[in-house]
Scaffold this motif. Structure first.
Motif, PDB file in Angstrom:
ATOM      1  N   GLY A  73      41.730   8.282 -54.012  1.00  0.00           N
ATOM      2  CA  GLY A  73      40.416   7.868 -54.167  1.00  0.00           C
ATOM      3  C   GLY A  73      39.664   9.034 -54.321  1.00  0.00           C
ATOM      4  O   GLY A  73      40.059  10.381 -54.042  1.00  0.00           O
ATOM      5  N   VAL A  74      38.303   8.915 -54.597  1.00  0.00           N
ATOM      6  CA  VAL A  74      37.291   9.934 -54.566  1.00  0.00           C
ATOM      7  C   VAL A  74      37.088  10.790 -53.314  1.00  0.00           C
ATOM      8  O   VAL A  74      37.086  12.025 -53.422  1.00  0.00           O
ATOM      9  N   THR A  75      37.113   9.995 -52.117  1.00  0.00           N
ATOM     10  CA  THR A  75      37.087  10.824 -50.827  1.00  0.00           C
ATOM     11  C   THR A  75      38.054  11.729 -50.695  1.00  0.00           C
ATOM     12  O   THR A  75      38.078  13.086 -50.301  1.00  0.00           O
ATOM     13  N   SER A  76      39.464  11.310 -51.084  1.00  0.00           N
ATOM     14  CA  SER A  76      40.692  12.196 -50.947  1.00  0.00           C
ATOM     15  C   SER A  76      40.596  13.422 -51.787  1.00  0.00           C
ATOM     16  O   SER A  76      41.014  14.458 -51.614  1.00  0.00           O
ATOM     17  N   LEU A  77      39.994  13.078 -52.957  1.00  0.00           N
ATOM     18  CA  LEU A  77      39.876  14.091 -53.893  1.00  0.00           C
ATOM     19  C   LEU A  77      38.832  15.195 -53.546  1.00  0.00           C
ATOM     20  O   LEU A  77      39.152  16.521 -53.493  1.00  0.00           O
ATOM     21  N   ILE A  78      37.775  14.749 -52.974  1.00  0.00           N
ATOM     22  CA  ILE A  78      36.626  15.854 -52.529  1.00  0.00           C
ATOM     23  C   ILE A  78      37.254  16.605 -51.331  1.00  0.00           C
ATOM     24  O   ILE A  78      37.355  17.756 -51.540  1.00  0.00           O
ATOM     25  N   PHE A  79      37.759  15.835 -50.345  1.00  0.00           N
ATOM     26  CA  PHE A  79      38.261  16.628 -49.253  1.00  0.00           C
ATOM     27  C   PHE A  79      39.378  17.367 -49.356  1.00  0.00           C
ATOM     28  O   PHE A  79      39.635  18.397 -48.766  1.00  0.00           O
ATOM     29  N   GLY A  80      40.368  16.970 -50.208  1.00  0.00           N
ATOM     30  CA  GLY A  80      41.568  17.695 -50.574  1.00  0.00           C
ATOM     31  C   GLY A  80      41.509  19.065 -51.235  1.00  0.00           C
ATOM     32  O   GLY A  80      42.007  19.822 -51.023  1.00  0.00           O
ATOM     33  N   LEU A  81      40.433  18.701 -52.268  1.00  0.00           N
ATOM     34  CA  LEU A  81      40.251  20.098 -53.008  1.00  0.00           C
ATOM     35  C   LEU A  81      39.409  20.809 -52.319  1.00  0.00           C
ATOM     36  O   LEU A  81      39.612  22.405 -52.460  1.00  0.00           O
ATOM     37  N   LEU A  82      38.461  20.561 -51.508  1.00  0.00           N
ATOM     38  CA  LEU A  82      37.885  21.484 -50.543  1.00  0.00           C
ATOM     39  C   LEU A  82      38.538  22.145 -49.707  1.00  0.00           C
ATOM     40  O   LEU A  82      38.458  23.196 -49.380  1.00  0.00           O
ATOM     41  N   PHE A  83      39.612  21.432 -48.939  1.00  0.00           N
ATOM     42  CA  PHE A  83      40.654  22.113 -48.021  1.00  0.00           C
ATOM     43  C   PHE A  83      41.452  23.218 -48.851  1.00  0.00           C
ATOM     44  O   PHE A  83      41.509  24.055 -48.044  1.00  0.00           O
ATOM     45  N   SER A  84      42.001  22.970 -49.882  1.00  0.00           N
ATOM     46  CA  SER A  84      42.943  23.659 -50.454  1.00  0.00           C
ATOM     47  C   SER A  84      42.298  24.833 -50.941  1.00  0.00           C
ATOM     48  O   SER A  84      42.744  25.997 -50.861  1.00  0.00           O
ATOM     49  N   LEU A  85      40.897  24.679 -51.383  1.00  0.00           N
ATOM     50  CA  LEU A  85      40.433  26.099 -51.962  1.00  0.00           C
ATOM     51  C   LEU A  85      39.849  26.852 -50.985  1.00  0.00           C
ATOM     52  O   LEU A  85      39.944  28.186 -50.782  1.00  0.00           O
ATOM     53  N   PHE A  86      39.431  26.252 -49.917  1.00  0.00           N
ATOM     54  CA  PHE A  86      38.759  27.147 -48.533  1.00  0.00           C
ATOM     55  C   PHE A  86      40.016  27.573 -47.659  1.00  0.00           C
ATOM     56  O   PHE A  86      39.874  28.483 -46.803  1.00  0.00           O
ATOM     57  N   ILE A  87      41.268  26.913 -47.985  1.00  0.00           N
ATOM     58  CA  ILE A  87      42.486  27.426 -47.353  1.00  0.00           C
ATOM     59  C   ILE A  87      42.577  29.119 -47.565  1.00  0.00           C
ATOM     60  O   ILE A  87      42.732  30.100 -46.867  1.00  0.00           O
ATOM     61  N   TYR A  88      42.420  29.119 -49.122  1.00  0.00           N
ATOM     62  CA  TYR A  88      42.672  30.563 -49.552  1.00  0.00           C
ATOM     63  C   TYR A  88      41.361  31.225 -49.129  1.00  0.00           C
ATOM     64  O   TYR A  88      41.388  32.606 -48.809  1.00  0.00           O
ATOM     65  N   TYR A  89      40.173  30.975 -49.092  1.00  0.00           N
ATOM     66  CA  TYR A  89      38.960  31.596 -48.858  1.00  0.00           C
ATOM     67  C   TYR A  89      39.050  31.920 -47.495  1.00  0.00           C
ATOM     68  O   TYR A  89      38.914  33.140 -47.351  1.00  0.00           O
ATOM     69  N   PHE A  90      39.555  31.154 -46.567  1.00  0.00           N
ATOM     70  CA  PHE A  90      39.589  31.889 -45.043  1.00  0.00           C
ATOM     71  C   PHE A  90      40.651  32.760 -44.882  1.00  0.00           C
ATOM     72  O   PHE A  90      40.665  33.824 -44.274  1.00  0.00           O
ATOM     73  N   ILE A  91      41.759  32.533 -45.544  1.00  0.00           N
ATOM     74  CA  ILE A  91      42.951  33.813 -45.422  1.00  0.00           C
ATOM     75  C   ILE A  91      42.356  34.875 -46.054  1.00  0.00           C
ATOM     76  O   ILE A  91      42.620  35.998 -45.557  1.00  0.00           O
TER      77      ILE A  91
END
Length: 198
Positions: free
Chosen positions: A63-81
């Motif tokens: 769903g939309v919720t999984s899409l939003i939180f999933g993409l935010l999480f995956s992108l910001f994993i790289y950001y924080f590393i």
């Protein structure tokens, strides 16, 4: 806004060598990603796009919720590393490697989409992805350059997000805004049945 862009330009001028290395390595990794995707397609190895979050969303598997939180999480994993690795000069090459892996993986996915579904069938999605990837790659490069100026400082995090340091704060906001625009456009395209291949 003009002050922010002047400061970004100042960061690039101070770290010319790092900027050139990032640009050159990005181009090389994109070429490598294209060749890898073509070789995967022509061999027994196969790219499984079912695990790519926006493909799962377009296919109706999340769903939309999984899409939003999933993409935010995956992108910001790289950001924080990248943020953590740029805290020391000797760790900056590791942050560059993580960034290049991000570039490589997204390039392989992009080319695999063309090979599996066809260019004409996915042209709208490909244009959207191309814009998203190019902007994201540029933001990551600028982030590494800006963060490298504060490497080895005792109060590294405080310096990075100080109110007077508008470059890193601006780049962080840009990451969120670009990702949200990408998600909104993806939802819009699916809602109007413009991505029929999925």
């Amino acid at each position: 806004m003009g002050v922010v862009f002047d400061n970004i330009l100042g960061c690039v001028k101070q770290k010319k060598l790092l900027t050139i290395i990032l640009l050159a390595s990005t181009i090389l990794v994109i070429i490598l990603g294209v060749f890898s995707a073509l070789n995967f397609d022509n061999s027994a190895l196969c790219i499984n796009l079912n695990n790519v979050l926006y493909i799962k969303y377009l296919a109706g598997d999340c769903g939309v919720t999984s899409l939003i939180f999933g993409l935010l999480f995956s992108l910001f994993i790289y950001y924080f590393i990248i943020l953590l690795c740029c805290s020391k000069n000797f760790l900056i090459p590791i942050s560059v490697l993580f960034y290049l892996y991000f570039v490589y993986s997204q390039t392989v996915i992009f080319v695999s989409l063309i090979l599996i579904y066809g260019f004409l069938n996915t042209i709208i999605l490909l244009m959207l992805l191309l814009c998203f990837y190019l902007i994201t790659f540029a933001l990551f490069m600028l982030l590494i350059v800006a963060l490298s100026l504060y490497a080895n400082q005792g109060n590294y995090i405080a310096c990075c997000f100080n109110k007077t340091n508008n470059v890193i704060n601006f780049l962080t906001i840009c990451f969120v805004v670009v990702l949200l625009i990408f998600i909104i456009l993806l939802i819009f395209l699916k809602s109007f049945v413009l991505l029929l291949v999925f």
